[in-house]
Design a protein around this motif. Structure first.
Motif, PDB file in Angstrom:
ATOM      1  N   SER A  75      30.648  23.798  46.212  1.00  0.00           N
ATOM      2  CA  SER A  75      29.432  23.662  47.035  1.00  0.00           C
ATOM      3  C   SER A  75      28.192  23.674  46.131  1.00  0.00           C
ATOM      4  CB  SER A  75      29.332  24.795  48.061  1.00  0.00           C
ATOM      5  OG  SER A  75      30.469  24.803  48.875  1.00  0.00           O
ATOM      6  N   GLN A  76      28.235  24.515  45.104  1.00  0.00           N
ATOM      7  CA  GLN A  76      27.138  24.520  44.119  1.00  0.00           C
ATOM      8  C   GLN A  76      27.021  23.149  43.459  1.00  0.00           C
ATOM      9  OE1 GLN A  76      25.554  27.565  41.994  1.00  0.00           O
ATOM     10  NE2 GLN A  76      25.348  28.249  44.095  1.00  0.00           N
ATOM     11  N   GLU A  77      28.164  22.609  43.087  1.00  0.00           N
ATOM     12  CA  GLU A  77      28.179  21.299  42.430  1.00  0.00           C
ATOM     13  C   GLU A  77      27.620  20.218  43.354  1.00  0.00           C
ATOM     14  OE1 GLU A  77      31.981  20.617  40.523  1.00  0.00           O
ATOM     15  OE2 GLU A  77      31.448  18.515  40.226  1.00  0.00           O
ATOM     16  N   VAL A  78      27.988  20.316  44.629  1.00  0.00           N
ATOM     17  CA  VAL A  78      27.486  19.337  45.610  1.00  0.00           C
ATOM     18  C   VAL A  78      25.961  19.355  45.613  1.00  0.00           C
ATOM     19  CG1 VAL A  78      27.259  18.854  48.093  1.00  0.00           C
ATOM     20  CG2 VAL A  78      29.509  19.358  47.124  1.00  0.00           C
ATOM     21  N   PHE A  79      25.381  20.550  45.713  1.00  0.00           N
ATOM     22  CA  PHE A  79      23.922  20.623  45.828  1.00  0.00           C
ATOM     23  C   PHE A  79      23.221  20.245  44.517  1.00  0.00           C
ATOM     24  CE2 PHE A  79      24.843  23.154  49.669  1.00  0.00           C
ATOM     25  CZ  PHE A  79      24.056  22.440  50.546  1.00  0.00           C
TER      26      PHE A  79
ATOM     27  N   LEU B  70      22.122  28.462  42.149  1.00  0.00           N
ATOM     28  CA  LEU B  70      21.868  27.020  42.232  1.00  0.00           C
ATOM     29  C   LEU B  70      20.481  26.672  41.689  1.00  0.00           C
ATOM     30  CD1 LEU B  70      22.819  24.221  43.267  1.00  0.00           C
ATOM     31  CD2 LEU B  70      21.688  24.770  45.412  1.00  0.00           C
ATOM     32  N   MET B  71      19.489  27.489  42.068  1.00  0.00           N
ATOM     33  CA  MET B  71      18.127  27.182  41.634  1.00  0.00           C
ATOM     34  C   MET B  71      17.987  27.367  40.122  1.00  0.00           C
ATOM     35  SD  MET B  71      17.129  25.994  44.345  1.00  0.00           S
ATOM     36  CE  MET B  71      15.559  25.397  43.771  1.00  0.00           C
ATOM     37  N   ARG B  72      18.780  28.274  39.568  1.00  0.00           N
ATOM     38  CA  ARG B  72      18.785  28.415  38.104  1.00  0.00           C
ATOM     39  C   ARG B  72      19.290  27.130  37.446  1.00  0.00           C
ATOM     40  NH1 ARG B  72      21.866  33.418  35.562  1.00  0.00           N
ATOM     41  NH2 ARG B  72      22.767  31.774  34.322  1.00  0.00           N
ATOM     42  N   LYS B  73      20.336  26.585  38.046  1.00  0.00           N
ATOM     43  CA  LYS B  73      20.883  25.323  37.511  1.00  0.00           C
ATOM     44  C   LYS B  73      19.874  24.193  37.677  1.00  0.00           C
ATOM     45  CE  LYS B  73      25.621  26.642  38.609  1.00  0.00           C
ATOM     46  NZ  LYS B  73      26.697  26.524  39.615  1.00  0.00           N
TER      47      LYS B  73
END
Lengths: 220, 200
Positions: A75-79, B70-73
């Motif tokens: 899911s992280q990869e998707v976003f 995610l925001m870190r990435k």
């Protein structure tokens, strides 16, 4: 980032539950406005978009691969892919359809990689669940893991096990239609196939599920 | 009726999306096979169970951590894009350094053009000299925007071979660091003075 593999996953999931609107305090702002802001480089707008859609993406991935830790990572990869691709998004399709399309690609890439990496090895996570033809009368019964066996009495887990028995394409078609509520054309766009293929997959997937669930009734 | 058509009818019936014509087609199939309706009703029940039992949205475990990770990435992604933008600006800043090279290329291109059509002088001032007045019409005219530059055209007796000697071009020093191009410190003073004169 697979730290979740080391947690007791079921207890983690329980208190959070399924809430489509969780965390979306700015629900009134349309997706398109947030997307425009993201295209201007506004990462806070992107976080709002993530908060709004992460539940649907995670549920979709989880229904496809049946593994919480991997579903979290994917899911992280998707976003992250969404963020990279947002400048090219032209709003010709609905944002949700576009999002499911990216989810589809990420999941299929992962499944392909897993198949290559695990070639020749015994993989008790995916093996025997994804390559059984729909409607096959002689398909082997899926053996539940001990933690899953505890939930066997619940209807939800029966359905999950039946879903896991479908092949990847049939499972995805069913989830997109019955769970996510996409129409036939949207499913065809997400899965990059014809409308006829969508109809055929839906027909056989439903038939297979019907057969599996009636078998469960008979055995319990 | 083709297999694909019947499958489509069954799927649409389960979803309640048949139009009148399709419904009558299906009614004919139901009449021909009494078990068919029961079978499709079973599929309809499965659909209803799926819709009620499987949630459309499930928050990922640790949703706040999900966002922060995610925001870190995303931040890393943004940071990774910046050097590329900087590199683009660096190349842009080098444009001025190509100006003298471009001017020289223009002169040579002009000369080449004249060689291809020796009669044309284009109304430009003739700054060249020739060793033979008879051949002067065939010699190229050389034009410079910069008046401090001069040129001498030398041709052999038959006019088959000629050379242009350009005087006054500012030499580019070997110690100029183009990577750290700085108009005020790295360029020869003579060049800067001529640039200033030109801009005035």
């Amino acid at each position: 980032m697979n730290f979740l593999r080391w947690t007791t996953s079921k207890s983690v999931m329980a208190p959070i539950g399924a809430s489509p609107d969780a965390g979306s305090s700015d629900q009134e702002i349309p997706d398109l406005e947030l997307i425009k802001a993201c295209q201007g480089g506004d990462s806070r707008a992107f976080e709002s978009l993530v908060t709004r859609h992460r539940g649907k993406v995670y549920a979709m991935v989880q229904n496809m691969i049946k593994n919480e830790a991997d579903a979290w990572d994917l899911s992280q990869e998707v976003f992250l892919k969404v963020w990279k691709a947002l400048p090219k998004f032209e709003a010709r399709a609905k944002f949700s359809t576009w999002l499911y399309r990216i989810t589809h690609n990420v999941v299929y890439d992962w499944l392909r990689k897993r198949k290559i990496d695990g070639a020749g090895e015994l993989d008790d996570g995916v093996l025997n669940q994804s390559d059984i033809a729909a409607g096959a009368r002689t398909s082997p019964a899926y053996q539940a893991r001990p933690d899953e066996a505890l939930q066997n009495s619940e209807l939800g887990s029966k359905i999950n096990r039946a879903l896991a028995t479908l092949n990847t394409e049939h499972r995805e078609t069913i989830v997109l239609r019955e769970v996510q509520g996409l129409d036939y054309k949207e499913i065809a766009k997400v899965m990059e196939c014809s409308l006829g293929t969508v109809m055929s997959r839906l027909y056989y997937a439903r038939k297979k599920l019907q057969s599996l669930l009636s078998d469960e009734k008979g055995t319990n | 009726m083709k297999k694909e058509q019947t499958e489509e009818l069954f799927v649409k019936w389960v979803d309640g999306r048949l139009n009148n014509e399709e419904q009558s087609q299906l009614d004919e199939l139901f009449a021909a096979d009494p078990e068919l309706e029961a079978e499709l009703t079973g599929a309809k029940e499965v659909t209803a169970v799926l819709q009620s039992e499987i949630p459309k949205s499930v928050e990922p475990p640790y949703p706040d951590f999900f966002n922060s990770q995610l925001m870190r990435k995303v931040d890393l992604e943004i940071a990774a894009q910046r050097p590329a933008e900087k590199a683009a600006r660096w190349w842009e800043s080098l444009r001025w350094a190509w100006a003298p090279v471009g001017a020289l290329a223009l002169v040579l291109a002009f000369f080449a053009g004249q060689r291809m059509s020796p009669q044309g002088n284009g109304g430009l001032a003739d700054r060249g000299t020739a060793d033979s007045s008879e051949k002067s019409e065939e010699l190229p005219n050389v034009y410079f925007a910069e008046k401090s530059l001069t040129a001498e055209v030398i041709a052999d007796a038959d006019g088959n071979v000629s050379a242009i000697v350009v005087e006054g071009i500012t030499a580019i020093s070997d110690d100029i660091d183009f990577a750290r191009a700085d108009r005020t410190t790295s360029l020869p003073a003579r060049y800067l003075q001529s640039e200033e004169r030109r801009l005035q």
